[in-house]
Design an enzyme around this catalytic site. Structure first.
Site, PDB file in Angstrom:
ATOM      1  N   CYS A   2     -67.610  34.184 -22.867  1.00 39.86           N
ATOM      2  CA  CYS A   2     -66.917  33.661 -24.027  1.00 39.86           C
ATOM      3  C   CYS A   2     -67.851  32.830 -24.888  1.00 39.86           C
ATOM      4  CB  CYS A   2     -65.740  32.785 -23.575  1.00 39.86           C
ATOM      5  SG  CYS A   2     -64.647  33.580 -22.370  1.00 39.86           S
ATOM      6  N   ASP A  98     -60.941  32.417 -12.673  1.00 41.87           N
ATOM      7  CA  ASP A  98     -61.936  31.461 -12.184  1.00 41.87           C
ATOM      8  C   ASP A  98     -61.914  30.177 -13.009  1.00 41.87           C
ATOM      9  OD1 ASP A  98     -62.877  32.934 -14.356  1.00 41.87           O
ATOM     10  OD2 ASP A  98     -64.962  32.900 -13.703  1.00 41.87           O
TER      11      ASP A  98
END
Length: 671
Positions: A2, A98
């Protein structure tokens, strides 16, 4: 994978319009969605490339009490195991991501959580309980994280272009940063080439509270055994240990994804090992991608074909010409955000585009093997120089340099007198940088192109770096010191950044690197030097560990580093139009780094040779000039104002999810 961005504003009410402009600059890192969180002190932004738990892994993310928030770029590969530990300790989870593990790990262990993470990350945690913003970066710098100060505010992001979306951030080159690039090929964290902009040092975390920034604190750093020591002496036992850890590291990176994962296949041993593990130790179909060159001098197509036949992969490749490199170089520099001394990132940019075009978001690569297991020729070179330095007058020892660089057309065996002269300089056995002096001295020749004022402001980059070498390095062997230097300079600053993360994420591709797994790196760091390079056989232990999996042609071939054509793509009849514009006397004068007459002389020399007979140094000079000029044009010059300077969409990716404590109507993912 990201993009992250944020503003810490102790004076109150961070600007969400500004935050969204920063996120817009990072749209390529996360095209699948975006979101932000804001309260009276902090705004956290996120652009998402959805890999794990695509439906519920929305960021920024909080825990059930909404007092710890995180925006996160990367992967924590041992998140399944950490989640089980946290559940046993009473933590409740709402997602399979996660990211949520990071939130609960911080709640449970505080800063000690970073030592427990096995992964690649750049993240920001906002802990409302203590009003602390915590920034952290993975051990080896796989993922980038930059920050700067604007008054009392701290602004951070995955890329510098997002910081430059802030109107209060000054835009200019940093002379010391340029000096480092023209010595090491890259800056060394926390330095960047932009004045006032820093990057978080790999393996550290930093705490910001009430406008005050603590010095970054290390949670990890490269470590090596005392000279002559190491993890036992049994070669086969250590080969088995390396094999076990690398298989597990590759499996984790291939299997822990909710989308298909591909693999790069270069024709060398590193990618052959990771691709072979995927074939033999997972149930997935193996899709591989290779880079080829129209110029036979650089092409490894024969070895790639050998491995694809051996592995039975579904394979695609892309053939790159010098003209292709010239055409995409401005985009490459814009994404790299640093001067480049080689064109090698450009073909990697085109390769990641092929991966994206093929419908993949994730690719496993072999980066890191050469640094961790001593595969570069610079390590073999260092061993020869150290051997020679014990008796500099010995003609027998001097001839050892003729064994170096067998893959070069103009190798030391072809010109032994020159080789002895070049490698015989600075043969000081007590020099902790004995291994790297030839490279640094050669690269430093580029500084002669700088204007006198820039040279006067430059500092001794090498001395500054050696001051940071750990005190215990005095007891390391020469190879360990060389590995520390490589893992501190070239690996994070060039291999994982300019050639890695930036070229992958330019096309929204996540790269995963099994050789940089925490367990692999720790194990390799404690190996005896003689098992990494046996005689002059580089990566000997890796070859031994996987000899059953590799064709003899791959094991026996000399190390051939990845290279690409340099000057040929910028001169001649097919030269792209941007070259003349970026290097015009007016443009060079405006940037103020080089003297126009020096640049024009270099260009004329390149044109006369058609870019194919330039020396290694002149090739670096040309790339340096072009990339510095492009950086000025794209980020610093008059035309760099406005959204067009970053080439990003007008808005951050949708859907946009907001968690705004300052708005009456707010949505929250925690209810």
């Amino acid at each position: 994978m990201c993009g992250i961005a944020g503003i810490h504003s102790p004076s109150g009410r961070p600007d969400t319009d500004l935050l969204q402009q920063m996120m817009t600059a990072l749209s390529h890192r996360g095209p699948d969605g975006s979101g932000y969180y804001r309260d009276s002190e902090v705004a956290l932004g996120h652009t998402r490339l959805a890999i794990i738990d695509p439906n519920l892994g929305v960021q920024p993310m909080c825990g059930e009490r909404e007092d710890v928030w995180v925006t996160f770029n990367g992967e924590i590969f041992n998140y399944v195991e950490l989640r089980a530990q946290l559940v046993d300790r009473g933590h409740d989870f709402r997602t399979r991501s996660d990211t949520e593990v990071i939130v609960h790990a911080w709640e449970e262990w505080g800063p000690d959580c970073f030592e427990r993470f096995n992964g690649q990350w750049a993240l920001a945690i906002w802990d409302r309980r203590t009003s602390e913003l915590v920034l952290s970066r993975d051990r080896l710098g796989v993922r980038p994280l930059y920050f700067t100060r604007v008054g009392r505010d701290l602004v951070f992001a995955s890329e510098v272009k997002a910081l430059f979306a802030h109107p209060g951030v000054t835009r200019s080159f940093d002379p010391v940063g340029l000096d480092e690039v023209f010595t090491f090929w890259s800056t060394v964290a926390p330095r960047t080439v932009f004045a006032g902009v820093e990057q978080l040092v790999p393996g550290t975390f930093m705490v910001v509270r009430d406008g005050l920034v603590d010095e970054a604190r290390p949670f990890w750093q490269p470590s090596f055994p005392e000279r002559g020591a190491g993890r036992g002496a049994d070669l086969d036992e250590n080969a088995a240990g390396l094999r076990e850890r690398l298989i597990e590291a590759t499996r984790l990176r291939f299997e822990r994804s909710d989308f298909p994962v591909g693999a790069y296949l270069s024709g060398g041993i590193d990618s052959a090992v990771t691709a072979g593990i995927i074939r033999d130790f997972t149930d997935a179909d193996l899709h591989t991608f290779s880079l080829r060159f129209a110029d036979a001098e650089y092409d490894e197509g024969g070895h790639q074909a050998l491995m694809t036949r051996r592995l039975g992969t579904t394979h695609r490749d892309i053939v790159v010409s010098p003209r292709d490199i010239g055409e995409v170089f401005p985009d490459v520099v814009r994404h790299a955000e640093t001067p480049l001394l080689r064109t090698a990132p450009a073909p990697m940019y085109l390769l990641s585009g092929l991966v994206r075009e093929s419908g993949f978001k994730v690719v496993v690569t072999g980066e890191g093997s050469d640094e961790v297991l001593a595969g570069y020729d610079i390590f073999r070179e260092a061993k020869v120089r150290e051997f020679w330095s014990r008796d500099p007058s010995s003609p027998v020892r001097a001839r050892a340099v003729e064994l170096l660089y067998p893959w070069l057309d103009r190798n030391p065996n072809q010109a032994p007198a020159f080789a002895r002269s070049f490698f015989g300089r600075n043969l000081d056995a007590t020099d902790p940088a004995l291994s790297h002096r030839p490279r640094w001295d050669s690269t430093a020749a580029l500084k002669a192109m700088l204007r006198p004022a820039w040279r006067a402001e430059s500092s001794d980059a090498a001395a500054r770096l050696l001051d940071r070498m750990p005190a215990e390095a005095a007891g390391w062997d020469g190879l360990s010191r060389a590995q520390w230097l490589e893992m501190t300079t070239l690996l994070p600053g060039y291999i994982l950044a300019s050639q890695g993360d930036r070229m992958l994420m330019a096309n929204s591709i996540e790269g995963r690197f099994p050789f940089l797994d925490a367990n692999v790196v720790e194990f390799a760091g404690q190996l005896p030097a003689r098992q990494k390079i046996l005689g002059l056989d580089e990566k000997h232990l890796l070859k031994r560990a996987f000899r059953d999996m590799l064709p003899p042609e791959i094991v026996a071939r000399p190390k051939q580093p990845y290279r690409a054509p340099d000057a040929a793509g910028f001169v001649g009849a097919g030269a792209p139009s941007w070259v003349a514009e970026a290097t015009s006397p007016e443009a060079v004068e405006a940037a103020g780094v080089f003297t126009p007459v020096v640049v024009q002389s270099l260009l004329e020399k390149a044109r006369r040779s058609r870019g194919r007979a330039l020396s290694n140094t002149d090739g670096m000079r040309l790339c340096a000039v072009l990339s510095v000029q492009l950086l000025h044009q794209q980020f610093l010059g008059d035309r760099a104002a406005g959204p067009e300077r970053i080439g990003a969409p007008a808005d951050p990716p949708r859907p946009m999810t907001t968690f705004d404590q300052l708005e009456t109507q707010r949505r929250t993912a925690c209810r």
